[in-house]
Structure formats: C-alpha cells, structure tokens
Design a protein around this motif. Structure first.
Motif, mmCIF file in Angstrom:
data_model
loop_
_atom_site.group_PDB
_atom_site.id
_atom_site.type_symbol
_atom_site.label_atom_id
_atom_site.label_comp_id
_atom_site.label_asym_id
_atom_site.label_seq_id
_atom_site.Cartn_x
_atom_site.Cartn_y
_atom_site.Cartn_z
ATOM 1 N N SER A 427 35.745 47.685 31.902
ATOM 2 C CA SER A 427 35.920 46.324 31.393
ATOM 3 C C SER A 427 37.301 46.118 30.812
ATOM 4 N N PHE A 428 37.894 44.977 31.096
ATOM 5 C CA PHE A 428 39.147 44.639 30.438
ATOM 6 C C PHE A 428 38.851 43.610 29.359
ATOM 7 N N SER A 429 39.102 43.997 28.132
ATOM 8 C CA SER A 429 38.735 43.163 26.983
ATOM 9 C C SER A 429 39.393 43.804 25.777
ATOM 10 N N CYS A 495 33.188 44.335 41.137
ATOM 11 C CA CYS A 495 34.477 44.100 40.456
ATOM 12 C C CYS A 495 35.362 43.174 41.287
ATOM 13 N N THR A 496 35.324 43.364 42.593
ATOM 14 C CA THR A 496 36.157 42.533 43.474
ATOM 15 C C THR A 496 35.721 41.078 43.403
ATOM 16 N N GLU A 497 34.414 40.862 43.470
ATOM 17 C CA GLU A 497 33.914 39.477 43.409
ATOM 18 C C GLU A 497 34.332 38.801 42.116
ATOM 19 N N LEU A 498 34.214 39.533 41.011
ATOM 20 C CA LEU A 498 34.528 38.944 39.705
ATOM 21 C C LEU A 498 36.021 38.648 39.570
ATOM 22 N N PHE A 525 40.007 46.443 37.571
ATOM 23 C CA PHE A 525 39.102 46.430 36.416
ATOM 24 C C PHE A 525 37.921 45.488 36.638
ATOM 25 N N PHE A 526 37.019 45.506 35.672
ATOM 26 C CA PHE A 526 35.813 44.670 35.709
ATOM 27 C C PHE A 526 36.087 43.434 34.859
ATOM 28 N N LEU A 527 35.975 42.275 35.460
ATOM 29 C CA LEU A 527 36.343 41.055 34.749
ATOM 30 C C LEU A 527 35.113 40.197 34.398
ATOM 31 N N GLY A 528 33.977 40.838 34.287
ATOM 32 C CA GLY A 528 32.764 40.071 33.974
ATOM 33 C C GLY A 528 32.559 39.853 32.493
#
Ligand code: NA7
Length: 555
Positions: A427-429, A495-498, A525-528
């Motif tokens: 996650s990127f946060s 991850c790609t879809e998000l 990264f995971f942008l959800g």
C-alpha cells in the motif's frame, strides 16, 4: 564460519525495528543488520536541512505501544528528521532491542540453500544463516543519481539529499539545488536565508501547499491522547492513513464560491495531502475536479511570486497528480534577491564542470555546493541493489525483469521464507501504519510456520521436515513459506486495475519509476487505500494464508 539465526532482518527503520520487537517476543533468535551507523532507515540518511515528515506528528509513529504513544512528546505539528531519529532510538532503548542489532553491516547477497532450507546471507561483515529473511529496505531508500555528464569533473561540494553528510556549512556559499520534489522544496525553503546565492534547477514545476507547521498546544495533545484509539482506528481504515478526515464529496457537488472557500481553508490550515484527499473525494479521479485545484494553486503562485517571469516558470501545467507536496514558504523563497530559478525545460543542463553547471544556452553557474534533490529509485530500487537468489538460483532481479511481482507486497513465489516489509505492490499511504500492518502480517505467518514446524510430520502434512515426512520426527524442522504464483498474479492484476484507474497513472513520476532511466512506467504499488490493504491482509490471514505454500495444501 556462519552464525545461524531464526531470522535476519535487514533495515533498522520503522519497519525493521517493529519486526525485531515482534519476533523477539515470539521467542525467535533474531539479528537485525543495517549498513547505516545507527537506527533510522531512510531518516538516518535524509538529514538534509529542512527534512521533515509531512504526515502530522500524532500519526507519524507506532500505534502498538499504547503507553509510549500517550507519553512520548512532540512539540510541533510535524516531526523533523532529528526528532524522528530520536524517537526511533528511544523505542529501541525502551524495548532493549539494540543488543540484537548490528550496524555498518551491508547486505551484499542472499542465497537460498534448498537442501537445508536456509538463507545464506553474505554481509560486508561476514556470513550469516537464517530460516527467515525479512527485508525492511524501505520504499524510498535507493538513491537516484541523475544521469548528468561531468559529475566527476565538479570540484566543489556535491551532495544528494538522500545521503546527506552529518555536518555541513552552507553559510555564505553559492549553492545550486537540482530537483524540486519533496526534498528539493524542503531544502530550498530551509537554506535560502543562509546561503550567499541559491540557484534552483527545475525540470518540471510542482504544485506545493503550505504545511502550516506550528506548535502543538498542551490542550490539543490532551485531546489527541483522549481520542487516540478512535484516531488509529480511523487511520487504519482510511485511504491515506494520514489521520485527517477524508472527504466523501465531489468537487463538482458544490458551488464555485464554496469550492474556493474550502480550498482556501486548506491552504491556510491544511497541507498538500489534505488538499488531495481531505477537501474533496475526486481530486485523484476526476479530471474536472483536478483542474479546479490546479487553477486554485496556479492563482496562488501568481499572487505570491512577484516577478511574473519567475511565476510563469514555477507554474505547473500538469494535473495535480504526483506525490502532493507541503512546504514552509517555497514560492515566497523566489522573491528573495539571492534566489534564482533556472528552467531546465528551456535550458537543460549540459554538464557539470569543475566550478559549476553549464546549461544549453552556454551559461555557466558558478557554485561552491551542488545538492542533488533528484529522489529515489522507489519500491524495487533497493532490492535491485543486492543479489537475492531463490530456488534454482533464480535471481529476484530476473523474476522482476518485466515488473516487480509480489503477493500482498510481502512474498514472492520461488523465494521461500523471504518476507518483505512494504515490498513492491504494497500500500502507498502514510508509511508507519502500512509498515505496522505488514509486520503484524509477517509475524502471524511466521508464528504459523513455527507452529507447523513443531508438529510431527505425517502423510497428509509431509511438509515440515528436511528430507521429507517422518512420523517419528520430534526435532523442529524448517517449514518453507512461499507465495503461490497464482496469488502473485492475481495481486498484480488487482494493483494494475487500481493504479490505472486514477489520474496519477497518466502523470510521470517516481510512483511509476519514470524518474529512473530505463525503468519504464510500471505498476509498483497498491492504490486501493490503506484500509482496503489492511482488509486484504486480514482476509488472507483469516483464510488460513491460502495464497501461500504450504498452508494452501493444509486447507
Ligand atoms: P522526487 O519527488 O522524485 O523529485 C526529484 C526531483 O528531481 C524532481 O523535481 C525531478 O524533476 C528532478 N530531477 C530528477 N532527475 C533530474 C535530472 N536528471 N535533471 C534535472 N532534474 C531532475 O524526489 P524527492 O526526493 O523530492 O521526493 C521523493 C519522495 O520522498 C517524496 O515524494 C516523499 O514521499 C519522500 P522531474 O519532476 O522528474 O522533471
């Protein structure tokens, strides 16, 4: 002669320290190594003037030590680099972790020994063996040196923000700064008043918003302490994990007057992250909403910067879709007589020469000091600097040739018992809570593996012994935990879809590796959102870690 541990952790930043604490508590024999001279991770090296976290202090710390959370002091809205170091040293001392740590020790290579189910870890100070290898290398730790000719020709002081010396003195010197991301904006604003001249070499202008730093009054701290449980619950459930309330309203749902009032309020009291996520919900997804913020900030630049030509050069044309920046008077700095802005789009740097920088218009900028604020090779960069080889001597670098693949940013197929704390596709946060989630997840999975290793092998779970099942086995054997390739592929797809559904994806930045020559534009990264990531981890654990061998076979 190699020393054998249950686990080796690489990296003494927020993630590595917490992981060490958790595994020691689990009863494991653990060693943590770091090439730095002390704890801190990225905060050990990024000791440039003005370095600070732009997450507010109350949310830029560990949540797992409640007493310490309530007692440990902070005085200003944001923690500065020396305070982050002091905090981490304090945590290490409080939990007596230093005796498991070895500094000035660089990871050179890690090879998986399949026959013995051990990682053989070669460091600059000797060889170790361990069942589990846990990498806490940092998302932003590998330095991105720019590809500029003449780096060796320059005779003055040359620094990179991400590897800054402990002592320096820029007073009265002619200083040049290349780059105006987070680091550049901070260093430029911090040193302008002390140096003789400051020349800022800017390739693409950035949007930056005042951090509105200031003292935290005792009453405010008391209120935070009272609300801390709810605050952490919100952080771990939210998208950004920054601790402010995230908006659910579209920028298009209010009148222009109301919109500008809310933008202005954020400009006066908020910061860049709040402007991105706290004022409206669709800044990252709606082009129209995004352009409204852009117009607001462009007008601010026009108002603040007195010289129209400098204002024009400072004005970004791209969407507000890179890492949001916060500053302490960045645009105002360009009203100073000793500060000059060089627009590298118009006049690119040709080379560094012995006494400065030469640009394409033939101009030479004579400089005593050059500071590269050119950022990082993010996410997988730190992994590509070491040699990690898994089963069949497969190199991690080769596994990741096209794009880094992980399951939950934690594990990689064919690399048993290698666990990454916030590896690529995590996650990127706000980073500290994301690290905590990873550490808790990794600790859970290792606890499960340890438990399995103590169970006697039998015909249905013949996975726990070196050399295969043995019903009479009593000695604990090493269990190999490994992401399933299908779990890894599905995670990458998610991850790609998000990522590709946001405006960020259309804008070049370090988020996607565009800043590193030859890296390409990749999903890293995971942008959800942090909350969604947390739920993914919980789901994986509750499902008995079915995305991992050997647990999948036991369900
Ligand atoms: P960033 O955000 O990647 O910024 C790097 C800056 O350096 C950016 O302005 C780049 O321009 C510039 N740059 C990079 N290479 C060159 C060359 N070759 N010539 C001129 N200018 C160059 O890194 P930071 O360290 O500021 O921040 C990274 C993150 O760390 C930050 O977002 C926080 O999360 C912590 P460009 O914009 O690419 O044209």
């Amino acid at each position: 002669m190699a020393t054998t541990f249950d686990a080796i952790i690489v990296g003494a930043g927020f993630g590595g320290i917490h992981q060490l604490f958790s595994l020691v508590r689990l009863g494991l024999n653990v060693k943590l190594i770091d090439k730095a001279g002390d704890v801190g991770g990225t905060w050990y090296w990024n000791r440039y003037p003005g370095a600070m976290s732009d997450t507010e202090a109350f949310a830029y710390r560990y949540s797992w030590d409640k007493n310490d959370l309530l007692e440990y002091p902070w005085t200003e809205r944001y923690v500065k680099q020396p305070e982050v170091l002091a905090y981490l040293r304090h945590v290490v001392k409080r939990h007596d972790l230093r005796r498991h740590m070895q500094f000035d020790t660089e990871l050179i290579a890690a090879d998986y020994d399949e026959a013995n189910r051990l990682w053989k870890i070669q460091t600059s100070q000797g060889v170790h063996e361990a069942t589990y290898l846990i990498t806490a290398l940092g998302i932003l730790s590998a330095t991105n040196w720019p590809d500029i000719a003449g780096l060796e020709a320059y005779q003055g002081e040359l620094y990179h923000t991400s590897r800054f010396p402990e002592t320096y003195d820029f007073n009265g010197k002619r200083v040049g700064v290349i780059g105006c991301g987070s680091s550049g904006v901070q260093v430029i604003s911090a040193i302008a008043k002390d140096v003789k001249t400051l020349t800022c070499f800017q390739r693409r202008p950035q949007y930056t918003i005042p951090a509105n730093d200031g003292p935290v009054l005792p009453e405010a701290r008391e209120q935070i302490n009272r609300d801390y449980d709810a605050i952490w619950k919100y952080i771990k459930d939210s998208n950004s994990g920054m601790g402010f309330e995230e908006s659910q309203a579209s920028a298009l749902s209010v009148s222009e007057e109301e919109r500008n009032r809310l933008f202005e309020d954020c400009w006066q009291n908020g910061n860049g992250l709040r402007l991105n996520f706290g004022v409206f919900s669709d800044i990252a997804t709606s082009r129209e909403a995004n352009e409204m913020v852009c117009v607001f900030i462009r007008n601010k630049i026009k108002e603040i910067v007195k010289d129209p030509e400098t204002a024009r050069k400072l004005t970004p044309w791209e969407p507000f879709a890179r890492r949001p920046l916060c500053d302490s008077g960045y645009y105002e700095t360009f009203n100073r007589d000793n500060v000059e802005l060089v627009d590298l789009k118009a006049t690119p740097i040709i080379e560094l020469i012995s006494n400065g920088i030469r640009t394409s218009d033939g101009k030479v900028y004579e400089l005593d000091v050059i500071i590269m604020a050119t950022g990082f090779d993010a996410f997988d960069g730190a992994y590509n600097q070491v040699q990690i080889r898994g089963r069949n001597e497969e190199k991690l670098r080769e596994h990741w040739t096209e794009r880094p693949l992980t399951y939950l940013g934690t594990a990689v197929s064919n690399f048993p018992n290698l666990f990454m704390i916030c590896g690529p596709l995590s996650s990127f946060s706000n980073v500290p809570p994301a690290l905590e989630m990873h550490v808790e997840f990794i600790t859970g999975i290792i606890a499960r593996a340890q438990q399995l290793s103590r169970e006697p092998a039998n015909k249905t779970n013949g996975i726990n012994g070196v050399g295969g099942p043995d019903v009479h086995e009593t000695v604990p054997k090493r269990v190999e935990v490994e992401a399933l390739p299908e779990a890894e592929a599905a995670w990458f797809h998610k991850c790609t879809e998000l990522c590709t559904s946001t405006l960020y994806w259309d804008t070049k930045s370090w988020f996607w590796g565009d800043n590193v020559k030859g890296k390409g534009h990749k999903v890293l990264f995971f942008l959800g959102g942090l909350g969604a990531f947390n739920r993914e981890l919980a789901k994986a654990a509750e499902a008995g870690y079915k995305g991992f061998k050997p647990f999948a076979d036991l369900l």
